[in-house]
Write a protein that holds these residues in place. Structure first.
Motif, PDB file in Angstrom:
ATOM      1  N   MET A   1      -3.544   2.938 -20.189  1.00 10.78           N
ATOM      2  CA  MET A   1      -2.370   3.296 -20.951  1.00 10.78           C
ATOM      3  C   MET A   1      -2.798   3.799 -22.322  1.00 10.78           C
ATOM      4  O   MET A   1      -3.974   3.754 -22.697  1.00 10.78           O
ATOM      5  N   GLU A   2      -1.838   4.261 -23.120  1.00 16.62           N
ATOM      6  CA  GLU A   2      -2.158   4.831 -24.432  1.00 16.62           C
ATOM      7  C   GLU A   2      -2.769   3.808 -25.374  1.00 16.62           C
ATOM      8  O   GLU A   2      -3.453   4.156 -26.314  1.00 16.62           O
ATOM      9  N   ASN A   3      -2.538   2.512 -25.098  1.00 17.59           N
ATOM     10  CA  ASN A   3      -3.146   1.479 -25.927  1.00 17.59           C
ATOM     11  C   ASN A   3      -4.556   1.126 -25.461  1.00 17.59           C
ATOM     12  O   ASN A   3      -5.186   0.220 -25.985  1.00 17.59           O
ATOM     13  N   GLY A   4      -5.045   1.841 -24.429  1.00 16.64           N
ATOM     14  CA  GLY A   4      -6.402   1.617 -23.955  1.00 16.64           C
ATOM     15  C   GLY A   4      -6.529   0.557 -22.884  1.00 16.64           C
ATOM     16  O   GLY A   4      -7.613   0.356 -22.338  1.00 16.64           O
ATOM     17  N   HIS A   5      -5.434  -0.130 -22.562  1.00 14.11           N
ATOM     18  CA  HIS A   5      -5.475  -1.191 -21.572  1.00 14.11           C
ATOM     19  C   HIS A   5      -5.048  -0.669 -20.204  1.00 14.11           C
ATOM     20  O   HIS A   5      -4.269   0.275 -20.097  1.00 14.11           O
ATOM     21  N   SER A   6      -5.559  -1.314 -19.153  1.00 21.12           N
ATOM     22  CA  SER A   6      -5.104  -0.997 -17.810  1.00 21.12           C
ATOM     23  C   SER A   6      -3.707  -1.551 -17.602  1.00 21.12           C
ATOM     24  O   SER A   6      -3.230  -2.384 -18.383  1.00 21.12           O
ATOM     25  N   LEU A   7      -3.061  -1.096 -16.542  1.00 20.31           N
ATOM     26  CA  LEU A   7      -1.757  -1.651 -16.192  1.00 20.31           C
ATOM     27  C   LEU A   7      -1.886  -3.139 -15.914  1.00 20.31           C
ATOM     28  O   LEU A   7      -2.847  -3.580 -15.279  1.00 20.31           O
ATOM     29  N   SER A   8      -0.926  -3.908 -16.375  1.00 16.60           N
ATOM     30  CA  SER A   8      -0.917  -5.338 -16.059  1.00 16.60           C
ATOM     31  C   SER A   8      -0.677  -5.519 -14.565  1.00 16.60           C
ATOM     32  O   SER A   8      -0.124  -4.634 -13.902  1.00 16.60           O
ATOM     33  N   ASP A   9      -1.089  -6.667 -14.024  1.00 19.18           N
ATOM     34  CA  ASP A   9      -0.852  -6.937 -12.600  1.00 19.18           C
ATOM     35  C   ASP A   9       0.629  -6.867 -12.281  1.00 19.18           C
ATOM     36  O   ASP A   9       1.020  -6.380 -11.211  1.00 19.18           O
ATOM     37  N   GLN A  10       1.458  -7.346 -13.210  1.00 18.28           N
ATOM     38  CA  GLN A  10       2.907  -7.335 -12.988  1.00 18.28           C
ATOM     39  C   GLN A  10       3.433  -5.910 -12.889  1.00 18.28           C
ATOM     40  O   GLN A  10       4.207  -5.575 -11.989  1.00 18.28           O
ATOM     41  N   ASN A  11       3.010  -5.046 -13.818  1.00 14.45           N
ATOM     42  CA  ASN A  11       3.460  -3.647 -13.777  1.00 14.45           C
ATOM     43  C   ASN A  11       2.906  -2.912 -12.564  1.00 14.45           C
ATOM     44  O   ASN A  11       3.587  -2.081 -11.956  1.00 14.45           O
TER      45      ASN A  11
ATOM     46  N   LYS B   1       2.155  -4.246  -9.600  1.00 11.35           N
ATOM     47  CA  LYS B   1       2.915  -4.683  -8.425  1.00 11.35           C
ATOM     48  C   LYS B   1       4.319  -4.076  -8.421  1.00 11.35           C
ATOM     49  O   LYS B   1       4.833  -3.695  -7.367  1.00 11.35           O
ATOM     50  N   ALA B   2       4.927  -3.989  -9.611  1.00 10.82           N
ATOM     51  CA  ALA B   2       6.286  -3.426  -9.700  1.00 10.82           C
ATOM     52  C   ALA B   2       6.298  -1.961  -9.267  1.00 10.82           C
ATOM     53  O   ALA B   2       7.188  -1.522  -8.524  1.00 10.82           O
ATOM     54  N   GLU B   3       5.294  -1.191  -9.721  1.00 11.97           N
ATOM     55  CA  GLU B   3       5.228   0.223  -9.353  1.00 11.97           C
ATOM     56  C   GLU B   3       4.991   0.380  -7.850  1.00 11.97           C
ATOM     57  O   GLU B   3       5.606   1.227  -7.192  1.00 11.97           O
ATOM     58  N   VAL B   4       4.096  -0.442  -7.303  1.00 14.03           N
ATOM     59  CA  VAL B   4       3.798  -0.345  -5.869  1.00 14.03           C
ATOM     60  C   VAL B   4       5.007  -0.775  -5.046  1.00 14.03           C
ATOM     61  O   VAL B   4       5.365  -0.132  -4.052  1.00 14.03           O
ATOM     62  N   ASP B   5       5.655  -1.878  -5.450  1.00 12.45           N
ATOM     63  CA  ASP B   5       6.868  -2.331  -4.749  1.00 12.45           C
ATOM     64  C   ASP B   5       7.916  -1.227  -4.704  1.00 12.45           C
ATOM     65  O   ASP B   5       8.504  -0.941  -3.659  1.00 12.45           O
ATOM     66  N   THR B   6       8.160  -0.621  -5.865  1.00 14.49           N
ATOM     67  CA  THR B   6       9.204   0.403  -5.972  1.00 14.49           C
ATOM     68  C   THR B   6       8.870   1.619  -5.115  1.00 14.49           C
ATOM     69  O   THR B   6       9.703   2.107  -4.348  1.00 14.49           O
ATOM     70  N   PHE B   7       7.627   2.104  -5.248  1.00 12.90           N
ATOM     71  CA  PHE B   7       7.281   3.323  -4.511  1.00 12.90           C
ATOM     72  C   PHE B   7       7.162   3.065  -3.020  1.00 12.90           C
ATOM     73  O   PHE B   7       7.495   3.933  -2.201  1.00 12.90           O
ATOM     74  N   MET B   8       6.701   1.866  -2.650  1.00  8.60           N
ATOM     75  CA  MET B   8       6.623   1.520  -1.224  1.00  8.60           C
ATOM     76  C   MET B   8       8.018   1.573  -0.602  1.00  8.60           C
ATOM     77  O   MET B   8       8.217   2.116   0.487  1.00  8.60           O
ATOM     78  N   PHE B   9       8.997   0.984  -1.319  1.00  6.53           N
ATOM     79  CA  PHE B   9      10.373   0.984  -0.816  1.00  6.53           C
ATOM     80  C   PHE B   9      10.954   2.390  -0.821  1.00  6.53           C
ATOM     81  O   PHE B   9      11.420   2.896   0.207  1.00  6.53           O
ATOM     82  N   GLU B  10      10.920   3.049  -1.987  1.00 12.21           N
ATOM     83  CA  GLU B  10      11.551   4.367  -2.100  1.00 12.21           C
ATOM     84  C   GLU B  10      10.841   5.408  -1.238  1.00 12.21           C
ATOM     85  O   GLU B  10      11.461   6.356  -0.756  1.00 12.21           O
ATOM     86  N   GLY B  11       9.539   5.222  -1.045  1.00 15.79           N
ATOM     87  CA  GLY B  11       8.776   6.209  -0.309  1.00 15.79           C
ATOM     88  C   GLY B  11       8.949   6.132   1.189  1.00 15.79           C
ATOM     89  O   GLY B  11       8.583   7.067   1.898  1.00 15.79           O
ATOM     90  N   HIS B  12       9.483   5.016   1.698  1.00 16.69           N
ATOM     91  CA  HIS B  12       9.654   4.962   3.154  1.00 16.69           C
ATOM     92  C   HIS B  12      11.101   4.757   3.578  1.00 16.69           C
ATOM     93  O   HIS B  12      11.579   5.400   4.512  1.00 16.69           O
ATOM     94  N   ASP B  13      11.860   3.889   2.884  1.00 12.97           N
ATOM     95  CA  ASP B  13      13.194   3.547   3.380  1.00 12.97           C
ATOM     96  C   ASP B  13      14.189   4.680   3.161  1.00 12.97           C
ATOM     97  O   ASP B  13      15.004   4.986   4.031  1.00 12.97           O
ATOM     98  N   THR B  14      14.137   5.313   1.999  1.00 11.41           N
ATOM     99  CA  THR B  14      15.060   6.424   1.742  1.00 11.41           C
ATOM    100  C   THR B  14      14.744   7.608   2.657  1.00 11.41           C
ATOM    101  O   THR B  14      15.647   8.267   3.181  1.00 11.41           O
ATOM    102  N   THR B  15      13.452   7.877   2.870  1.00  7.55           N
ATOM    103  CA  THR B  15      13.064   8.979   3.745  1.00  7.55           C
ATOM    104  C   THR B  15      13.441   8.684   5.192  1.00  7.55           C
ATOM    105  O   THR B  15      13.878   9.583   5.932  1.00  7.55           O
ATOM    106  N   ALA B  16      13.289   7.427   5.603  1.00  6.10           N
ATOM    107  CA  ALA B  16      13.688   7.036   6.962  1.00  6.10           C
ATOM    108  C   ALA B  16      15.184   7.247   7.167  1.00  6.10           C
ATOM    109  O   ALA B  16      15.622   7.727   8.222  1.00  6.10           O
ATOM    110  N   SER B  17      15.972   6.896   6.154  1.00 11.10           N
ATOM    111  CA  SER B  17      17.413   7.126   6.231  1.00 11.10           C
ATOM    112  C   SER B  17      17.696   8.621   6.367  1.00 11.10           C
ATOM    113  O   SER B  17      18.479   9.043   7.227  1.00 11.10           O
TER     114      SER B  17
END
Length: 495
Positions: free
Chosen positions: A285-295, A297-313
């Motif tokens: 990130m711009e502060n030089g740190h990597s993404l936190s584990d929480q962030n 997981k949140a990004e992966v959770d969101t994209f996993m859901f949006e990337g398959h369930d909406t397309t399946a619909s």
């Protein structure tokens, strides 16, 4: 002198006094909460005075007006009666301000707000900018082959199934296929999700969460986390969340393990374009740190859901629409056959050379938008083109399904007419929003559109689709557009 245990000053008397105090405090708190809800509702009624809606019950809102299997059709009657927008009261002071007018939608999507499933402000902007390279055209081109392979696995399964029963319920099969695709394209997964029985539990968990999140929003008694956890729905929701999180955590764990192998990070650094997960894992990130584990997981959770369930619909409803309109289905098939022959090899260059199929896909997305509603909370007051306004803090729901079926926006909106999307046809910029619009539109819209085209093209080459007249689907608006009774179609193998 002894004191009787029945005396008011004895132990039982003390307990009774304590209970009285607790009861009194509980009543006071209840009255304060009731007063708070009353004042909140009065403030909302004043804020919404310019936007009429049918009379509502002070506690149960408009619940009595809506039956689940008729919710979408019933709301369309409101669309004709109340121009542009109206509040739908869910319970007490909880409501959804429903917008179904393109000019209103343009104003909302052009202003800042807090998305219910999105990061906000600078954090969102940083993440969006970081992830945009994952959807560069050069990397999307390489995904077409992966998409085609995943679709062929699904079609091979259907070919075996119809030897026993020509009627197939589509949605679960398509969901597994789109999950397979997103895992291979965005998360560097090497196995086959469609052949892995453990993947079915993730699909089931996502399906349950779709239903449970929507039902909780509409139930006044489910708003307390403590009470909700005690209910059967609450326990099922907790379990479904665990299954979904375990799936994404395993994906991250496996990829991290791969990157720790000798020489693997060097391969990643030499890549011109990284996939979604590798960008997240390698990001600073711009502060030089990597993404936190929480962030992460949140990004992966969101994209996993949006990337398959909406397309399946989207794919499921498109195939249903083509089964419902055999002439359009045949016109698409002939176009695809002229492009691909009888073979199934499809490339990036083919995707822009199927104009009629693309028109049919877009018309199906208009009638059956994969995401029927999107919501955000206004961070600033807003004034609409007709002079009506809303204050800061109002939750606005862009009702995409109603917008796409609004007779003031689309002539004969219930008629399947692909010519609406013929080259050169003119529409309001915000009349057709299957992927939202503005700065927060769907980052993966080109990925999704490519997958829709690949799935439709290869399916029509292999099968003729027709309806199951005994099990016509009943659309219901969950987080994505689902069918209450599944999507069942008759498949006939083409020679």
């Amino acid at each position: 002198m002894s004191v009787s245990v029945l005396s008011p000053t004895g132990p039982l008397g003390s307990v009774s006094g304590l209970l009285q105090v607790v009861t009194l405090l509980s009543l006071v708190l209840l009255l304060l909460k009731a007063a708070q809800l009353y004042l909140r509702r009065q403030w909302l009624l004043k804020a919404l005075k310019d936007f009429p809606s049918p009379p509502s019950h002070w506690l149960f809102g408009h619940k009595h007006e809506f039956q689940k299997d008729q919710e979408l059709q019933h709301f369309l009657k409101w669309v004709e009666k109340f121009p542009c927008a109206c509040p739908r009261w869910l319970w007490g002071s909880n409501f959804a301000f429903q917008v179904y007018d393109p000019d209103y939608a343009k104003v909302i999507l052009g202003r800042p707000g807090y998305g219910l499933l999105l990061l906000n402000g600078q954090t969102w902007f940083q993440h969006r900018r970081m992830l945009t390279p994952a959807f560069h055209y050069d990397i999307l081109k390489t995904y077409v082959r992966i998409m085609a392979d995943s679709v062929q696995i699904m079609l091979d399964k259907w070919e075996k199934l119809i030897t026993q029963d020509p009627y197939v319920e589509f949605f679960e099969h398509v969901s597994l296929m789109t999950l397979d695709t997103i895992m291979k394209c965005a998360f560097s997964y090497q196995g086959s999700i469609q052949l892995d029985r453990n993947s079915h539990s993730y699909i089931q968990a996502v399906g349950n969460l779709n239903k449970l999140i929507c039902s909780r929003l509409r139930n006044a008694f489910y708003q307390s986390d403590f009470i909700y956890r005690l209910t059967p729905d609450g326990r099922l929701s907790h379990y479904a969340c665990q299954v979904a999180h375990q799936h994404t955590e395993q994906v991250i764990k496996l990829r991290k393990a791969d990157l720790q192998k000798e020489g693997e990070m060097e391969k990643i650094r030499r890549k011109r374009h990284l996939d979604f997960l590798d960008i997240l894992l390698c990001a600073k990130m711009e502060n030089g740190h990597s993404l936190s584990d929480q962030n992460l997981k949140a990004e992966v959770d969101t994209f996993m859901f949006e990337g398959h369930d909406t397309t399946a619909s989207g794919i499921s409803w498109i195939l249903y629409a083509l089964a419902m309109h055999p002439k359009h289905q045949q016109a698409c098939r002939e176009e695809i056959q002229s492009l691909l022959g009888d073979g199934a090899f499809i490339t990036w260059d083919h995707l822009n050379r199927m104009p009629y199929t693309t028109m049919c896909i877009k018309e199906a997305l208009r009638i059956y938008p994969p995401v029927p509603n999107i919501s955000r909370v206004l961070s600033k007051p807003i004034t609409f083109p007709d002079g009506r306004s809303l204050p800061k803090g109002i939750r606005v729901t862009l009702n995409i399904y109603s917008l796409h079926h609004n007779p003031k926006v689309w002539s004969n909106p219930e008629v399947f007419d692909p010519s609406r999307f013929a080259p050169g046809s003119a529409q309001h910029s915000h009349a057709f929003l299957p992927f939202s619009a503005g700065s927060r539109n769907c980052i993966g819209k080109q990925f999704a559109m490519n997958e829709l085209k690949v799935a439709v093209a290869l399916t029509l080459l292999r099968f003729e689709l027709s309806l199951d007249p005994t099990r016509l689907p009943i659309p219901v608006p969950e987080i994505v557009l689902k069918s209450m009774n599944g999507i069942h179609l008759h498949l006939k193998k083409l020679l």
